[in-house]
Design a protein around this motif. Structure first.
Motif, PDB file in Angstrom:
ATOM      1  N   LEU A 179       0.825  -1.198   0.000  1.00 49.31           N
ATOM      2  CA  LEU A 179       0.000   0.000   0.000  1.00 49.31           C
ATOM      3  C   LEU A 179       0.863   1.252   0.000  1.00 49.31           C
ATOM      4  O   LEU A 179       1.948   1.281   0.560  1.00 49.31           O
ATOM      5  CB  LEU A 179      -0.990   0.012   1.176  1.00 49.31           C
ATOM      6  CG  LEU A 179      -0.497   0.282   2.586  1.00 49.31           C
ATOM      7  CD1 LEU A 179      -0.685   1.748   2.906  1.00 49.31           C
ATOM      8  CD2 LEU A 179      -1.286  -0.548   3.555  1.00 49.31           C
ATOM      9  N   SER A 180       0.355   2.284  -0.670  1.00 47.64           N
ATOM     10  CA  SER A 180       1.055   3.569  -0.743  1.00 47.64           C
ATOM     11  C   SER A 180       0.706   4.445   0.446  1.00 47.64           C
ATOM     12  O   SER A 180       1.559   5.131   0.994  1.00 47.64           O
ATOM     13  CB  SER A 180       0.665   4.308  -2.026  1.00 47.64           C
ATOM     14  OG  SER A 180       0.927   3.521  -3.151  1.00 47.64           O
ATOM     15  N   ARG A 181      -0.580   4.447   0.814  1.00 43.93           N
ATOM     16  CA  ARG A 181      -1.017   5.192   1.993  1.00 43.93           C
ATOM     17  C   ARG A 181      -2.394   4.721   2.420  1.00 43.93           C
ATOM     18  O   ARG A 181      -3.113   4.089   1.652  1.00 43.93           O
ATOM     19  CB  ARG A 181      -0.992   6.694   1.776  1.00 43.93           C
ATOM     20  CG  ARG A 181      -2.011   7.214   0.817  1.00 43.93           C
ATOM     21  CD  ARG A 181      -1.839   8.713   0.654  1.00 43.93           C
ATOM     22  NE  ARG A 181      -2.766   9.166  -0.357  1.00 43.93           N
ATOM     23  CZ  ARG A 181      -3.267  10.362  -0.403  1.00 43.93           C
ATOM     24  NH1 ARG A 181      -2.942  11.252   0.515  1.00 43.93           N
ATOM     25  NH2 ARG A 181      -4.098  10.704  -1.350  1.00 43.93           N
ATOM     26  N   VAL A 240      -7.628   3.189   1.276  1.00 47.18           N
ATOM     27  CA  VAL A 240      -6.320   2.556   1.122  1.00 47.18           C
ATOM     28  C   VAL A 240      -5.905   2.693  -0.337  1.00 47.18           C
ATOM     29  O   VAL A 240      -6.649   2.312  -1.239  1.00 47.18           O
ATOM     30  CB  VAL A 240      -6.376   1.068   1.541  1.00 47.18           C
ATOM     31  CG1 VAL A 240      -4.993   0.476   1.568  1.00 47.18           C
ATOM     32  CG2 VAL A 240      -7.043   0.919   2.903  1.00 47.18           C
ATOM     33  N   GLU A 241      -4.720   3.237  -0.551  1.00 46.41           N
ATOM     34  CA  GLU A 241      -4.221   3.486  -1.908  1.00 46.41           C
ATOM     35  C   GLU A 241      -3.066   2.540  -2.230  1.00 46.41           C
ATOM     36  O   GLU A 241      -2.194   2.300  -1.393  1.00 46.41           O
ATOM     37  CB  GLU A 241      -3.749   4.930  -2.008  1.00 46.41           C
ATOM     38  CG  GLU A 241      -3.284   5.323  -3.375  1.00 46.41           C
ATOM     39  CD  GLU A 241      -2.853   6.782  -3.407  1.00 46.41           C
ATOM     40  OE1 GLU A 241      -1.730   7.054  -3.858  1.00 46.41           O
ATOM     41  OE2 GLU A 241      -3.648   7.641  -2.961  1.00 46.41           O
ATOM     42  N   PHE A 242      -3.087   2.027  -3.458  1.00 44.16           N
ATOM     43  CA  PHE A 242      -2.050   1.124  -3.958  1.00 44.16           C
ATOM     44  C   PHE A 242      -1.560   1.631  -5.317  1.00 44.16           C
ATOM     45  O   PHE A 242      -2.306   2.303  -6.020  1.00 44.16           O
ATOM     46  CB  PHE A 242      -2.616  -0.294  -4.155  1.00 44.16           C
ATOM     47  CG  PHE A 242      -3.079  -0.945  -2.887  1.00 44.16           C
ATOM     48  CD1 PHE A 242      -2.213  -1.691  -2.109  1.00 44.16           C
ATOM     49  CD2 PHE A 242      -4.390  -0.806  -2.472  1.00 44.16           C
ATOM     50  CE1 PHE A 242      -2.649  -2.292  -0.933  1.00 44.16           C
ATOM     51  CE2 PHE A 242      -4.835  -1.409  -1.297  1.00 44.16           C
ATOM     52  CZ  PHE A 242      -3.959  -2.155  -0.538  1.00 44.16           C
ATOM     53  N   PRO A 243      -0.354   1.252  -5.717  1.00 43.85           N
ATOM     54  CA  PRO A 243       0.142   1.660  -7.030  1.00 43.85           C
ATOM     55  C   PRO A 243      -0.675   1.059  -8.183  1.00 43.85           C
ATOM     56  O   PRO A 243      -0.751   1.643  -9.265  1.00 43.85           O
ATOM     57  CB  PRO A 243       1.573   1.145  -7.082  1.00 43.85           C
ATOM     58  CG  PRO A 243       1.932   0.765  -5.701  1.00 43.85           C
ATOM     59  CD  PRO A 243       0.661   0.550  -4.940  1.00 43.85           C
ATOM     60  N   SER A 244      -1.289  -0.098  -7.952  1.00 45.97           N
ATOM     61  CA  SER A 244      -2.069  -0.762  -9.007  1.00 45.97           C
ATOM     62  C   SER A 244      -2.990  -1.812  -8.381  1.00 45.97           C
ATOM     63  O   SER A 244      -2.810  -2.189  -7.211  1.00 45.97           O
ATOM     64  CB  SER A 244      -1.136  -1.459 -10.012  1.00 45.97           C
ATOM     65  OG  SER A 244      -0.479  -2.550  -9.383  1.00 45.97           O
TER      66      SER A 244
END
Length: 97
Positions: free
Chosen positions: A34-36, A53-57
């Motif tokens: 996860l990115s953030r 929840v943020e992910f690159p992909s």
């Protein structure tokens, strides 16, 4: 392409929930994708929460979901919720300042 997951749930056990998130962060150090993450509490419904929840992909999100630590702690998190969390999976198609 950025991928965002919204996790919406009801709980009266937020302190325990926060403890499990912290445990997951420690257990997945160097492995998670996860990115953030942002944790929000509904001002009008005090037992309603939304985690963003943020992910690159999407692929990275799925890899994160497959971690044994994620699977184990997510089951414990479910036990603290009034009912199963609701997941909304979003491909980010535009970002604006």
């Amino acid at each position: 392409m950025t991928f965002v997951q919204l996790i919406e749930y009801e709980t009266t056990r937020d302190e325990e929930m926060t403890g499990l998130w912290d445990e997951w962060l420690r257990a997945t150090e160097g492995k998670r994708t996860l990115s953030r993450e942002m944790h929000g509490k509904d001002r009008d419904r005090p037992t309603h929460y939304v985690d963003i929840v943020e992910f690159p992909s999407y692929e990275e999100a799925m890899r994160n979901s497959e971690l044994p630590e994620t699977r184990s702690i997510s089951e414990r998190i479910r036990g603290l919720c009034e009912e199963d969390p609701r997941f909304v999976n979003l491909e980010v198609v535009a970002e604006r300042p």
